[in-house]
Design an enzyme around this catalytic site. Structure first.
Site, mmCIF file in Angstrom:
data_model
loop_
_atom_site.group_PDB
_atom_site.id
_atom_site.type_symbol
_atom_site.label_atom_id
_atom_site.label_comp_id
_atom_site.label_asym_id
_atom_site.label_seq_id
_atom_site.Cartn_x
_atom_site.Cartn_y
_atom_site.Cartn_z
ATOM 1 C CG HIS A 24 -1.724 1.234 1.399
ATOM 2 N ND1 HIS A 24 -3.047 1.313 1.039
ATOM 3 C CD2 HIS A 24 -1.394 2.467 1.903
ATOM 4 C CE1 HIS A 24 -3.505 2.535 1.298
ATOM 5 N NE2 HIS A 24 -2.518 3.241 1.832
ATOM 6 C CD GLU A 25 1.870 3.501 3.630
ATOM 7 O OE1 GLU A 25 2.140 4.583 3.053
ATOM 8 O OE2 GLU A 25 0.830 3.336 4.290
ATOM 9 C CG HIS A 28 0.529 6.301 -0.696
ATOM 10 N ND1 HIS A 28 -0.551 6.823 -1.362
ATOM 11 C CD2 HIS A 28 0.031 5.679 0.413
ATOM 12 C CE1 HIS A 28 -1.661 6.531 -0.687
ATOM 13 N NE2 HIS A 28 -1.334 5.835 0.384
#
Length: 483
Positions: A24-25, A28
């Protein structure tokens, strides 16, 4: 051996959760770097750092509390109005020289483009103080050369791509895992093959009343079940209903068609002994359990199954282990997204039900929210069931991780800070404001100052913390019973 299998199941899901957070990170981090934003930190977890290493300008690490992760990006907060560019902060020009418009004899840290001293003014309240403190902390991270690498300076669409990168990564993980599960390994599906045919039709209340009285047969005055009246038998496979062709795995679609045609006489085509047969069937309008997006009974706050007046024919589905075409995976993902969205939209009531279950004798809703502790417990129980084939246990664990990623995708789209959806909403609002300003030839209102929303952010973060603690407590004292 059972205890060991339980631990293995828990560890597998925990590793899956950790990998999902890390990816998920990454969702980003990658677009942020591609768009030139400086990213000082990429961390999994919160609290004290357990391990870290630096690669280029970014420190990668793991922290002690594994309840999430973050990527820090320079320039998340725009400067306050009248204070110019974060490239020239309240603490000096990033290039190390005095501003071009500095007053002779004035220090290099004191003048912005409007010749207004940029020494920090006293705030007018706690909310202003929070915003000022956030801007100060953000400015302290700036380094020479960051002038054109600030997050808030990016075009709106790039900021949205960065903030959606995390949730979209979870959606991709969920899609891939479901594809492996549904089209590769295979799962148990309710099929359009008939397993049972009822003799008569009874409402849920009548069934419960007769079961309590020990009565298990139909009465002469009971209405004949439409499936029985149409001549359907166990072993038949329904291939068409009201002109709609049905694949073997489309029992839910058949159920929806039956429920929507109460009182109508429609054609049904079925296969028996290799030959197709046609009959007419008229579903009866009767009270049946309300179903959610993936066919599960909907319960109210007390745990009681809710009912709705729909069409009913009185036949059951045969369950088989089968693989589905990859083309069916998007629909399965969509069903999961809708199911999670239903929970999120009704979250206050769901959490109230969890609290009642945790502190009273009220039952726990099996379709309600659970914590990572609850997911781990279910994984351990599944893994320890030695009577179930290893393939099926492994499939269930993969399905849990897939469902968790779908939940992370939906939850992070909630348009509230500090969630990703809150940043997306802020960027969209900025685009709307600037669009209207341009349309009506007004002054550019500038970037949305999300620092002003910090009080809301803290409230939401506090509520999320309370919700997490409550779910963990409930999963310990009154866990969801799936088996």
């Amino acid at each position: 051996m059972t205890v060991l299998l339980f631990i293995v199941g828990v560890l597998i899901v925990l590793i899956g959760v950790g990998a999902s957070i890390a990816l998920h990170e990454i969702g980003h981090l990658v677009p942020a770097k591609l768009f030139g934003v400086r990213t000082p930190k990429y961390m999994i977890g919160f609290g004290p750092t357990l391990w870290s290493t630096r690669r280029g300008e970014t420190e990668y690490g793991v922290k002690a509390i594994p309840l999430g992760g973050y990527v820090s990006m320079i320039g998340m907060f725009p400067p306050a109005r009248g204070k110019g560019d974060l490239g020239r902060t309240d603490f000096g020009d990033l290039g190390g020289t005095a501003p071009d418009d500095a007053v002779a004899g004035a220090p290099a840290t004191g003048v912005d483009s409007g010749r207004t001293p940029t020494t920090r003014r006293s705030s007018t309240g706690i909310f202003q103080q929070l915003a000022d403190d956030a801007r100060q902390a953000s400015a302290e991270e700036l380094q020479p050369g960051d002038e054109d690498r600030l997050f808030y300076k990016l075009p709106v669409y790039k900021r949205i791509i960065i903030m959606l990168g995390g949730p979209v990564m979870n959606l991709v993980i969920g899609f891939v895992l479901l594809a492996v599960l549904v089209s590769g390994v295979g799962t148990y599906q309710n099929t359009t093959s008939v397993s049972t045919v009822n003799e008569c039709v009874l409402s849920s209340a009548e069934q419960a009343e007769r079961a309590a009285a020990g009565e298990d047969s139909c009465r002469p005055e009971d209405p004949l079940a439409p499936a029985s009246a149409a001549g359907l038998r166990p072993g038949d496979r329904v291939v068409e209903y009201d002109g709609v062709r049905l694949a073997a795995w489309e029992w839910q679609r058949l159920t929806d068609l039956i429920r929507s045609t109460a009182g109508e006489t429609v054609e049904v085509v079925y296969i028996r002994d290799g030959a197709e047969h046609t009959a007419t069937i008229t579903p009866l309008l009767t009270a049946r359990p309300e179903l959610d997006a993936i066919g599960r009974p909907v319960t109210d706050a007390t745990g009681a199954v809710q009912t709705v007046e729909v069409g009913f024919v009185g036949m059951g589905s045969e369950t088989r282990h089968m693989t589905l075409p990859v083309s069916e995976v998007p629909e399965k993902v969509g069903e999961n997204v809708r199911a999670v969205a239903d929970v999120v939209l009704d979250l206050p009531a769901r959490m109230a039900a969890v609290a009642r279950a945790a502190f009273t004798d009220a039952p726990r809703d099996v379709n309600g929210p659970i914590s990572v502790v609850g997911v781990g417990r279910i994984a351990g129980e599944v893994s320890a069931m030695e009577e179930i084939p290893l393939r099926d246990r492994a499939s269930t664990l993969v399905g849990l991780v897939a469902s968790l990623n779908i939940a992370l995708f939906v939850f992070n789209l909630i348009p509230l800070l500090p969630l990703d959806g809150g940043h997306v909403a802020g960027a969209l609002w900025e685009a709307i404001r600037r669009g209207f300003a341009k349309l009506f030839r007004r002054r550019d209102p500038g970037p949305v100052d999300i620092a002003r929303l910090l009080p809301v952010t803290y409230v939401v973060a506090g509520l999320l913390l309370v919700m997490g603690v409550l779910l963990i407590y409930a999963d310990i004292v009154k866990p969801v019973q799936l088996f």
